[in-house]
Design a protein around this motif. Structure first.
Motif, PDB file in Angstrom:
ATOM      1  N   LYS A  89      76.853  24.296 -17.027  1.00  0.00           N
ATOM      2  CA  LYS A  89      77.713  23.415 -16.260  1.00  0.00           C
ATOM      3  C   LYS A  89      78.893  24.556 -16.067  1.00  0.00           C
ATOM      4  CE  LYS A  89      77.022  19.026 -18.008  1.00  0.00           C
ATOM      5  NZ  LYS A  89      77.694  17.670 -18.468  1.00  0.00           N
ATOM      6  N   LYS A  90      79.580  24.035 -14.907  1.00  0.00           N
ATOM      7  CA  LYS A  90      80.386  24.797 -14.280  1.00  0.00           C
ATOM      8  C   LYS A  90      81.934  24.289 -14.301  1.00  0.00           C
ATOM      9  CE  LYS A  90      77.196  26.675 -10.910  1.00  0.00           C
ATOM     10  NZ  LYS A  90      76.173  25.784 -11.439  1.00  0.00           N
ATOM     11  N   VAL A  91      83.088  24.915 -14.757  1.00  0.00           N
ATOM     12  CA  VAL A  91      84.159  24.422 -14.864  1.00  0.00           C
ATOM     13  C   VAL A  91      85.127  25.366 -14.647  1.00  0.00           C
ATOM     14  CG1 VAL A  91      86.132  23.525 -16.808  1.00  0.00           C
ATOM     15  CG2 VAL A  91      83.535  23.080 -16.993  1.00  0.00           C
ATOM     16  N   VAL A  92      86.230  24.680 -13.761  1.00  0.00           N
ATOM     17  CA  VAL A  92      87.363  25.618 -13.059  1.00  0.00           C
ATOM     18  C   VAL A  92      88.459  25.227 -13.766  1.00  0.00           C
ATOM     19  CG1 VAL A  92      88.690  25.850 -10.889  1.00  0.00           C
ATOM     20  CG2 VAL A  92      86.016  25.647 -10.855  1.00  0.00           C
ATOM     21  N   LEU A  93      89.309  26.464 -14.143  1.00  0.00           N
ATOM     22  CA  LEU A  93      90.197  26.142 -14.905  1.00  0.00           C
ATOM     23  C   LEU A  93      91.454  26.496 -13.875  1.00  0.00           C
ATOM     24  CD1 LEU A  93      90.105  27.900 -18.269  1.00  0.00           C
ATOM     25  CD2 LEU A  93      89.434  25.573 -17.401  1.00  0.00           C
ATOM     26  N   ASP A  96      81.323  20.886 -12.001  1.00  0.00           N
ATOM     27  CA  ASP A  96      81.157  19.911 -12.901  1.00  0.00           C
ATOM     28  C   ASP A  96      82.664  19.276 -13.338  1.00  0.00           C
ATOM     29  OD1 ASP A  96      78.189  19.571 -13.766  1.00  0.00           O
ATOM     30  OD2 ASP A  96      78.792  21.659 -13.992  1.00  0.00           O
ATOM     31  N   ALA A  97      83.714  20.283 -13.627  1.00  0.00           N
ATOM     32  CA  ALA A  97      85.089  19.769 -13.892  1.00  0.00           C
ATOM     33  C   ALA A  97      86.155  20.794 -13.320  1.00  0.00           C
ATOM     34  CB  ALA A  97      85.223  19.718 -15.185  1.00  0.00           C
ATOM     35  N   LEU A 139      83.352  31.257 -25.169  1.00  0.00           N
ATOM     36  CA  LEU A 139      84.195  30.560 -26.159  1.00  0.00           C
ATOM     37  C   LEU A 139      83.918  29.099 -25.804  1.00  0.00           C
ATOM     38  CD1 LEU A 139      87.657  32.068 -25.967  1.00  0.00           C
ATOM     39  CD2 LEU A 139      86.079  31.995 -28.201  1.00  0.00           C
ATOM     40  N   ALA A 140      83.752  28.774 -24.475  1.00  0.00           N
ATOM     41  CA  ALA A 140      83.630  27.332 -24.222  1.00  0.00           C
ATOM     42  C   ALA A 140      82.205  26.866 -24.297  1.00  0.00           C
ATOM     43  CB  ALA A 140      84.167  27.041 -22.726  1.00  0.00           C
ATOM     44  N   GLY A 141      81.271  27.885 -24.158  1.00  0.00           N
ATOM     45  CA  GLY A 141      79.727  27.079 -24.236  1.00  0.00           C
ATOM     46  C   GLY A 141      79.296  26.644 -22.765  1.00  0.00           C
ATOM     47  N   CYS A 142      80.200  27.054 -21.774  1.00  0.00           N
ATOM     48  CA  CYS A 142      79.526  26.967 -20.245  1.00  0.00           C
ATOM     49  C   CYS A 142      80.311  27.821 -19.392  1.00  0.00           C
ATOM     50  CB  CYS A 142      80.147  25.422 -20.030  1.00  0.00           C
ATOM     51  SG  CYS A 142      81.825  25.172 -19.907  1.00  0.00           S
ATOM     52  N   ARG A 143      79.827  27.858 -18.197  1.00  0.00           N
ATOM     53  CA  ARG A 143      80.604  28.692 -17.197  1.00  0.00           C
ATOM     54  C   ARG A 143      81.900  28.400 -17.027  1.00  0.00           C
ATOM     55  NH1 ARG A 143      76.317  29.978 -12.510  1.00  0.00           N
ATOM     56  NH2 ARG A 143      77.890  31.600 -12.065  1.00  0.00           N
ATOM     57  N   ILE A 144      82.977  29.246 -17.133  1.00  0.00           N
ATOM     58  CA  ILE A 144      84.427  29.213 -16.926  1.00  0.00           C
ATOM     59  C   ILE A 144      84.858  29.917 -15.883  1.00  0.00           C
ATOM     60  CG2 ILE A 144      86.631  29.385 -17.749  1.00  0.00           C
ATOM     61  CD1 ILE A 144      85.227  27.090 -18.882  1.00  0.00           C
TER      62      ILE A 144
END
Length: 399
Positions: free
Chosen positions: A373-377, A207-208, A51-56
């Motif tokens: 890109k890697k994003v941590v929720l 990345d975030a 959904l995000a277009g990056c690694r979540i």
């Protein structure tokens, strides 16, 4: 103002709609040696990544003993107070003015360390939450006042003032709470490991980080943790900064002369704070560059309902690597509904605010998005939700 306190003594906990009862957290007596929080898993989500277009990646704070990230910060405050008890043979009593996740985290931490807890809640607090506080070990729950401010005033003037060993437990605005939240970043640093093709290590490869903001304690802890870890990449060879938040912090590294190790990255990951419309005290404060106090809370995400954030949260909010964004109640609730279908994890709207950034397709509004890109929720969890609440959200928003 005249308030009449109501001592709510523990009733027999009613069976839930599923016929089940919550199990109480067992009391242990090895207080100084037990941390009242756990290391939580970090898992990659294929559904949210698509959904995000990056690694979540999902940091599952809903698995903490109190079922929210509050176990870290409040647990650290409680643990440090136990360790500093001038009369260790006498259990301390911890006083918290909260009918939500902060109060529950206080109770769970105190109980697990063999201490006592007294929680003062507003008269509007649901019986279900009072039952939960007692189930997890609260010695006493007092209902008083129309709001948390009146409950807090009563706690300080009529309870804490008469207990010389009593410890006040604020929900977010305390250095020990921020320090406890830092432990989340230490875990991310270890769990991510060396994952970047450019050689970035741990949090440098990220990345975030996205988190929900109420009073700002979690955001402060994340920012402090990133600062400490990344400064530690440039310290004397062979030396490492302690990652135990219950120990004294290591002194800052001031020299970058020869003999110091180079950092693998000088760029901090973005820290993206999410609020819902109706409790956007952080967003308004960042926009005006000064603390803003809301006249009240109108959002369904009541766990984010802080009318004024911590001053230190604003300090970080004004830094270049920190972003603030808003979602609607609808988006937060719809995210909760979709998340339980996609990941089989039930969270409250305060946590849904973070997830909504993905489900609404708006992550690209606050950062550049690409496949690598890697994003941590931070799945912050929370106890203010059950299946009946989820059904209510479905009925209101038609999902």
């Amino acid at each position: 103002m005249t308030v009449t306190p109501i001592d709510v003594f523990p009733p027999s906990p009613p069976a839930s709609e599923q016929g089940l009862k919550e199990e109480a957290i067992p009391v242990t007596q090895n207080a100084p040696n037990t941390k009242p929080w756990i290391e939580t898993p970090l898992v990659e989500s294929p559904v949210l990544s698509k959904l995000a277009g990056c690694r979540i990646f999902l940091k599952l704070e809903n698995l903490q003993p109190s079922r929210s990230f509050k176990s870290r910060g409040i647990g650290n405050l409680v643990l440090k107070a136990v360790r500093s008890n001038p009369s260790p043979e006498i259990p301390r009593t911890f006083y918290a003015p909260s009918g939500g996740n902060a109060g529950l985290a206080c109770v769970v931490a105190a109980t697990s360390l063999g201490q006592r807890s007294i929680i003062v809640v507003p008269e509007t607090t649901p019986q279900k939450m009072i039952d939960k506080l007692y189930t997890n070990g609260a010695e006493r729950v007092v209902q008083v006042g129309k709001n948390i401010a009146e409950a807090d005033r009563y706690l300080k003037e009529h309870l804490l003032a008469y207990d010389p060993l009593g410890v006040y437990v604020p929900p977010f605005d305390h250095p020990d709470i921020w320090q406890g939240a830092e432990s989340l970043v230490d875990e991310l640093d270890q769990q991510l490991g060396v994952t970047s093709e450019q050689g970035g290590q741990g949090v440098d490869a990220m990345d975030a980080i996205v988190c929900s903001i109420g009073g700002g304690g979690l955001l402060i802890g994340i920012c402090q943790g990133l600062e400490r870890i990344q400064s530690g990449r440039r310290q004397p060879k062979g030396k490492r900064v302690s990652v135990d938040p219950t120990m004294p912090p290591s002194p800052p590294v001031e020299s970058v002369e020869d003999g110091f190790e180079d950092s693998t990255s000088s760029t901090k990951p973005l820290v993206i704070g999410v609020e819902t419309h109706g409790c956007e005290s952080f967003n308004l404060s960042v926009t005006s560059r000064s603390l803003v106090t809301l006249p009240g809370i109108t959002s369904i995400a009541t766990s984010l309902g802080c009318i004024t954030v911590a001053q230190r949260a604003l300090h970080y909010g004004l830094q270049d690597h920190v972003r603030s964004t808003l979602v609607t109640d609808r988006e937060a609730c719809e995210a909760c509904i979709r998340f339980v279908d996609d990941e089989r994890i039930l969270v409250e709207p305060a946590c849904g605010a973070t997830l909504a950034l993905i489900y609404s397709g708006r992550l690209s509004e606050v950062m550049d998005v690409s496949r690598e890109k890697k994003v941590v929720l931070i799945v912050c969890g929370g106890s203010n939700v059950d299946l009946s609440a989820l059904q209510k959200y479905r009925d209101i928003y038609g999902k």
